[in-house]
Design a protein around this motif. Structure first.
Motif, PDB file in Angstrom:
ATOM      1  N   LEU A  36       0.846  -1.183   0.000  1.00 18.66           N
ATOM      2  CA  LEU A  36       0.000   0.000   0.000  1.00 18.66           C
ATOM      3  C   LEU A  36       0.885   1.238   0.000  1.00 18.66           C
ATOM      4  CD1 LEU A  36      -2.730   1.493   0.404  1.00 18.66           C
ATOM      5  CD2 LEU A  36      -2.439   1.121   2.863  1.00 18.66           C
ATOM      6  N   SER A  37       0.648   2.144  -0.949  1.00 16.88           N
ATOM      7  CA  SER A  37       1.431   3.373  -1.018  1.00 16.88           C
ATOM      8  C   SER A  37       1.412   4.082   0.332  1.00 16.88           C
ATOM      9  CB  SER A  37       0.853   4.299  -2.096  1.00 16.88           C
ATOM     10  OG  SER A  37       1.490   5.558  -2.079  1.00 16.88           O
ATOM     11  N   GLU A  38       2.581   4.496   0.797  1.00 16.34           N
ATOM     12  CA  GLU A  38       2.679   5.101   2.124  1.00 16.34           C
ATOM     13  C   GLU A  38       1.855   6.380   2.224  1.00 16.34           C
ATOM     14  OE1 GLU A  38       6.774   5.516   3.132  1.00 16.34           O
ATOM     15  OE2 GLU A  38       7.220   3.418   2.722  1.00 16.34           O
ATOM     16  N   LEU A  39       1.765   7.144   1.144  1.00 12.30           N
ATOM     17  CA  LEU A  39       0.957   8.361   1.171  1.00 12.30           C
ATOM     18  C   LEU A  39      -0.526   8.024   1.258  1.00 12.30           C
ATOM     19  CD1 LEU A  39       2.882  10.483  -1.486  1.00 12.30           C
ATOM     20  CD2 LEU A  39       3.039  10.618   1.001  1.00 12.30           C
ATOM     21  N   ASP A  40      -0.933   6.913   0.648  1.00 13.41           N
ATOM     22  CA  ASP A  40      -2.323   6.475   0.762  1.00 13.41           C
ATOM     23  C   ASP A  40      -2.602   5.902   2.149  1.00 13.41           C
ATOM     24  OD1 ASP A  40      -2.765   7.250  -1.822  1.00 13.41           O
ATOM     25  OD2 ASP A  40      -2.500   5.253  -2.675  1.00 13.41           O
ATOM     26  N   GLU A  41      -1.591   5.305   2.770  1.00 14.31           N
ATOM     27  CA  GLU A  41      -1.747   4.821   4.141  1.00 14.31           C
ATOM     28  C   GLU A  41      -2.085   5.991   5.065  1.00 14.31           C
ATOM     29  OE1 GLU A  41       0.926   2.524   7.546  1.00 14.31           O
ATOM     30  OE2 GLU A  41       1.380   2.239   5.418  1.00 14.31           O
ATOM     31  N   TYR A  42      -1.444   7.127   4.824  1.00 11.92           N
ATOM     32  CA  TYR A  42      -1.750   8.316   5.612  1.00 11.92           C
ATOM     33  C   TYR A  42      -3.181   8.777   5.353  1.00 11.92           C
ATOM     34  CZ  TYR A  42      -1.377  13.048   7.500  1.00 11.92           C
ATOM     35  OH  TYR A  42      -1.588  14.200   8.209  1.00 11.92           O
ATOM     36  N   ALA A  43      -3.650   8.651   4.100  1.00  9.48           N
ATOM     37  CA  ALA A  43      -5.028   9.021   3.770  1.00  9.48           C
ATOM     38  C   ALA A  43      -6.015   8.122   4.516  1.00  9.48           C
ATOM     39  CB  ALA A  43      -5.250   8.925   2.259  1.00  9.48           C
ATOM     40  N   VAL A  44      -5.707   6.825   4.596  1.00  7.71           N
ATOM     41  CA  VAL A  44      -6.570   5.899   5.345  1.00  7.71           C
ATOM     42  C   VAL A  44      -6.611   6.298   6.818  1.00  7.71           C
ATOM     43  CG1 VAL A  44      -6.891   3.507   6.082  1.00  7.71           C
ATOM     44  CG2 VAL A  44      -6.181   3.990   3.738  1.00  7.71           C
ATOM     45  N   GLU A  45      -5.457   6.646   7.375  1.00  4.86           N
ATOM     46  CA  GLU A  45      -5.410   7.064   8.776  1.00  4.86           C
ATOM     47  C   GLU A  45      -6.287   8.293   9.005  1.00  4.86           C
ATOM     48  OE1 GLU A  45      -1.314   7.707   9.571  1.00  4.86           O
ATOM     49  OE2 GLU A  45      -0.812   5.575   9.697  1.00  4.86           O
ATOM     50  N   GLN A  46      -6.232   9.251   8.086  1.00  9.67           N
ATOM     51  CA  GLN A  46      -7.061  10.448   8.212  1.00  9.67           C
ATOM     52  C   GLN A  46      -8.543  10.090   8.167  1.00  9.67           C
ATOM     53  OE1 GLN A  46      -6.145  14.061   8.382  1.00  9.67           O
ATOM     54  NE2 GLN A  46      -4.467  12.939   9.309  1.00  9.67           N
ATOM     55  N   ALA A  47      -8.917   9.182   7.265  1.00  8.23           N
ATOM     56  CA  ALA A  47     -10.317   8.764   7.149  1.00  8.23           C
ATOM     57  C   ALA A  47     -10.795   8.094   8.435  1.00  8.23           C
ATOM     58  CB  ALA A  47     -10.478   7.815   5.965  1.00  8.23           C
ATOM     59  N   LEU A  48      -9.960   7.249   9.011  1.00  9.76           N
ATOM     60  CA  LEU A  48     -10.344   6.546  10.239  1.00  9.76           C
ATOM     61  C   LEU A  48     -10.490   7.524  11.405  1.00  9.76           C
ATOM     62  CD1 LEU A  48      -8.069   3.388   9.922  1.00  9.76           C
ATOM     63  CD2 LEU A  48     -10.534   3.540   9.524  1.00  9.76           C
ATOM     64  N   GLN A  49      -9.644   8.546  11.450  1.00 11.57           N
ATOM     65  CA  GLN A  49      -9.772   9.550  12.506  1.00 11.57           C
ATOM     66  C   GLN A  49     -11.074  10.324  12.364  1.00 11.57           C
ATOM     67  OE1 GLN A  49      -6.264  12.034  12.668  1.00 11.57           O
ATOM     68  NE2 GLN A  49      -4.883  10.280  12.758  1.00 11.57           N
ATOM     69  N   ILE A  50     -11.444  10.660  11.128  1.00  7.92           N
ATOM     70  CA  ILE A  50     -12.705  11.357  10.895  1.00  7.92           C
ATOM     71  C   ILE A  50     -13.874  10.462  11.287  1.00  7.92           C
ATOM     72  CG2 ILE A  50     -14.221  12.304   9.108  1.00  7.92           C
ATOM     73  CD1 ILE A  50     -11.676  13.169   7.612  1.00  7.92           C
ATOM     74  N   ALA A  51     -13.807   9.183  10.899  1.00  8.13           N
ATOM     75  CA  ALA A  51     -14.887   8.243  11.199  1.00  8.13           C
ATOM     76  C   ALA A  51     -15.054   8.056  12.700  1.00  8.13           C
ATOM     77  CB  ALA A  51     -14.610   6.901  10.523  1.00  8.13           C
ATOM     78  N   GLU A  52     -13.937   8.015  13.421  1.00 17.15           N
ATOM     79  CA  GLU A  52     -14.005   7.788  14.863  1.00 17.15           C
ATOM     80  C   GLU A  52     -14.636   8.971  15.587  1.00 17.15           C
ATOM     81  OE1 GLU A  52     -10.966   6.375  18.415  1.00 17.15           O
ATOM     82  OE2 GLU A  52     -10.666   5.721  16.353  1.00 17.15           O
ATOM     83  N   SER A  53     -14.473  10.170  15.037  1.00 17.44           N
ATOM     84  CA  SER A  53     -15.039  11.357  15.676  1.00 17.44           C
ATOM     85  C   SER A  53     -16.490  11.595  15.269  1.00 17.44           C
ATOM     86  CB  SER A  53     -14.205  12.594  15.328  1.00 17.44           C
ATOM     87  OG  SER A  53     -14.242  12.855  13.932  1.00 17.44           O
ATOM     88  N   ALA A  54     -16.963  10.869  14.255  1.00 14.56           N
ATOM     89  CA  ALA A  54     -18.340  11.032  13.786  1.00 14.56           C
ATOM     90  C   ALA A  54     -19.270  10.107  14.565  1.00 14.56           C
ATOM     91  CB  ALA A  54     -18.431  10.731  12.292  1.00 14.56           C
ATOM     92  N   ASP A  55     -20.545  10.489  14.636  1.00 17.41           N
ATOM     93  CA  ASP A  55     -21.521   9.647  15.323  1.00 17.41           C
ATOM     94  C   ASP A  55     -21.743   8.340  14.576  1.00 17.41           C
ATOM     95  OD1 ASP A  55     -21.894  11.537  17.294  1.00 17.41           O
ATOM     96  OD2 ASP A  55     -23.530  12.545  16.231  1.00 17.41           O
ATOM     97  N   ASP A  56     -21.736   8.411  13.255  1.00 18.50           N
ATOM     98  CA  ASP A  56     -21.982   7.232  12.432  1.00 18.50           C
ATOM     99  C   ASP A  56     -21.242   7.421  11.116  1.00 18.50           C
ATOM    100  OD1 ASP A  56     -22.952   4.891  11.381  1.00 18.50           O
ATOM    101  OD2 ASP A  56     -24.932   5.696  10.878  1.00 18.50           O
ATOM    102  N   ALA A  57     -20.277   6.569  10.842  1.00 16.39           N
ATOM    103  CA  ALA A  57     -19.476   6.721   9.629  1.00 16.39           C
ATOM    104  C   ALA A  57     -19.041   5.361   9.119  1.00 16.39           C
ATOM    105  CB  ALA A  57     -18.256   7.602   9.887  1.00 16.39           C
ATOM    106  N   GLU A  58     -18.804   5.298   7.825  1.00 11.88           N
ATOM    107  CA  GLU A  58     -18.349   4.063   7.187  1.00 11.88           C
ATOM    108  C   GLU A  58     -17.210   4.403   6.235  1.00 11.88           C
ATOM    109  OE1 GLU A  58     -20.901   0.532   5.578  1.00 11.88           O
ATOM    110  OE2 GLU A  58     -20.663   1.961   3.929  1.00 11.88           O
ATOM    111  N   VAL A  59     -16.106   3.666   6.368  1.00  5.84           N
ATOM    112  CA  VAL A  59     -14.926   3.908   5.537  1.00  5.84           C
ATOM    113  C   VAL A  59     -14.772   2.766   4.536  1.00  5.84           C
ATOM    114  CG1 VAL A  59     -12.423   4.189   5.491  1.00  5.84           C
ATOM    115  CG2 VAL A  59     -13.761   5.195   7.358  1.00  5.84           C
ATOM    116  N   THR A  60     -14.798   3.107   3.255  1.00 13.34           N
ATOM    117  CA  THR A  60     -14.594   2.140   2.179  1.00 13.34           C
ATOM    118  C   THR A  60     -13.293   2.472   1.466  1.00 13.34           C
ATOM    119  OG1 THR A  60     -16.979   1.884   1.815  1.00 13.34           O
ATOM    120  CG2 THR A  60     -15.518   1.193   0.030  1.00 13.34           C
ATOM    121  N   VAL A  61     -12.433   1.480   1.286  1.00 15.41           N
ATOM    122  CA  VAL A  61     -11.196   1.693   0.530  1.00 15.41           C
ATOM    123  C   VAL A  61     -11.386   1.131  -0.873  1.00 15.41           C
ATOM    124  CG1 VAL A  61      -9.588   1.828   2.450  1.00 15.41           C
ATOM    125  CG2 VAL A  61     -10.244  -0.407   1.585  1.00 15.41           C
TER     126      VAL A  61
END
Length: 337
Positions: A36-61
């Motif tokens: 997995l491209s390291e820059l995309d790994e950072y994008a996944v981390e950002q998405a998971l942080q947003i999802a964790e702070s949301a009341d209801d969120a779903e992350v699809t890669v």
């Protein structure tokens, strides 16, 4: 309504390998390991942080690539993504960014989205234009080169660092392309090359909690002390912050699915097929692991955005010798002769 986040990721040749072109002038992916491209790994981390702070969120890669590109999706799922979409078609081999952005746009539209996140660029091509092309095809605003991304009240906000810091914001649906941080990105890149044993840490609160850890360390033999790190934003931290005792489980190489399960967010990690029982001091103990320990927490030391937990071993058990599960180059693996 659930916040639908789609993260576009790419399976790229390992930068430490012998990268070269094939006879058709496309990147030869057969003679070098991919990840997995390291820059995309950072994008996944950002998405998971947003999802964790949301009341209801779903992350699809989402990825477009050959069969081996599934490894990039497995990595993202092990980080905590909820779903994965793989677009595979031999006719797409060698497609340029124009064609790739078109395929990505169609796949994103089919998946449904409120926010699309992509890495600043891929680590093989480093063109950095796909996020802009994708936003144009989707007909949504974009914010790029962000060091921070958040969603507040339906507005995507970010911080862009440069000669002068700025904080652009657009209304969802939108596309965002976070830039990789400098030293944190370097740290992740270096430690991708460091093979680490995989453990699951558990504790008992109103309900059992647990998470996958690669930071387990033996600190001292007398008294017998161990330590591990946990992020203060982790779902298990509220219980770990007050627990008097914790469980530590050493996983075997056959337990990759168990490791991935305890790394995934938004699920009951102790539901079937996870096997476990209540052990000493009321700590949840997982079944079938190579070894387990129960420790009495003696210290919690703040360290950046993590807490280092130190515990004194008070009980434990190990089974027959077996090969441990390792984490290396962004994936779970085992020992090789």
């Amino acid at each position: 309504m659930s916040l639908r986040i789609v993260v576009c990721v790419k399976y790229v040749p390992d930068a430490t390998g012998d990268r070269h072109f094939a006879d058709d002038l496309t990147v030869d992916r057969d003679d070098v390991d991919g990840l997995l491209s390291e820059l995309d790994e950072y994008a996944v981390e950002q998405a998971l942080q947003i999802a964790e702070s949301a009341d209801d969120a779903e992350v699809t890669v989402l990825t477009v690539g050959p069969e081996d590109a599934k490894d990039a999706l497995r990595k993202a799922l092990s980080m905590g993504a909820d779903k994965a979409v793989h677009v595979e078609d031999d006719d797409l081999h060698g497609t340029d960014v124009i064609g790739t952005s078109l395929v990505l746009a169609k796949a994103v539209e089919k998946a449904g989205f409120d926010l699309v996140i992509a890495g600043m660029a891929s680590t093989d091509g480093t063109m950095g234009v796909v996020p802009a092309l994708l936003a144009e095809r989707l007909g949504v605003p974009q914010v790029t080169l962000l060091s921070e991304v958040s969603v507040e009240g339906g507005t995507v906000k970010g911080r862009r660092d440069g000669d002068t810091a700025s904080s652009p914001g657009v209304s969802a649906p939108a596309a965002a392309a976070p830039a990789a941080p400098d030293t944190p990105g370097l740290l992740r890149s270096v430690f991708r090359r460091h093979a680490a044993g995989v453990a699951v840490i558990t504790a008992q609160g109103e309900r059992p909690v647990g998470f996958t850890a690669t930071s387990l360390t033996s600190v001292a033999a007398e008294p017998p002390l161990i330590s591990f790190g946990i992020g203060t934003g982790a779902s298990s931290w509220p219980v770990l912050s007050e627990a008097g005792h914790i469980g530590v489980h050493i996983l075997g190489e056959h337990q990759e699915e168990l490791a991935a399960r305890f790394a995934r967010s938004g699920i009951d990690r102790f539901a079937g097929p996870t096997g476990w029982h209540t052990g000493p001091q009321g700590v949840p103990v997982l079944d079938g692991v190579l070894a387990w320990l129960v420790g009495r927490v003696v210290a919690r030391v703040p360290a950046g955005d993590h807490i280092i937990v130190i515990a004194e071993v008070v009980d434990g058990e190990h089974g027959p010798d077996g090969s441990p599960l390792l984490y290396h180059q962004g994936r779970f693996t085992g020992l090789r002769d």
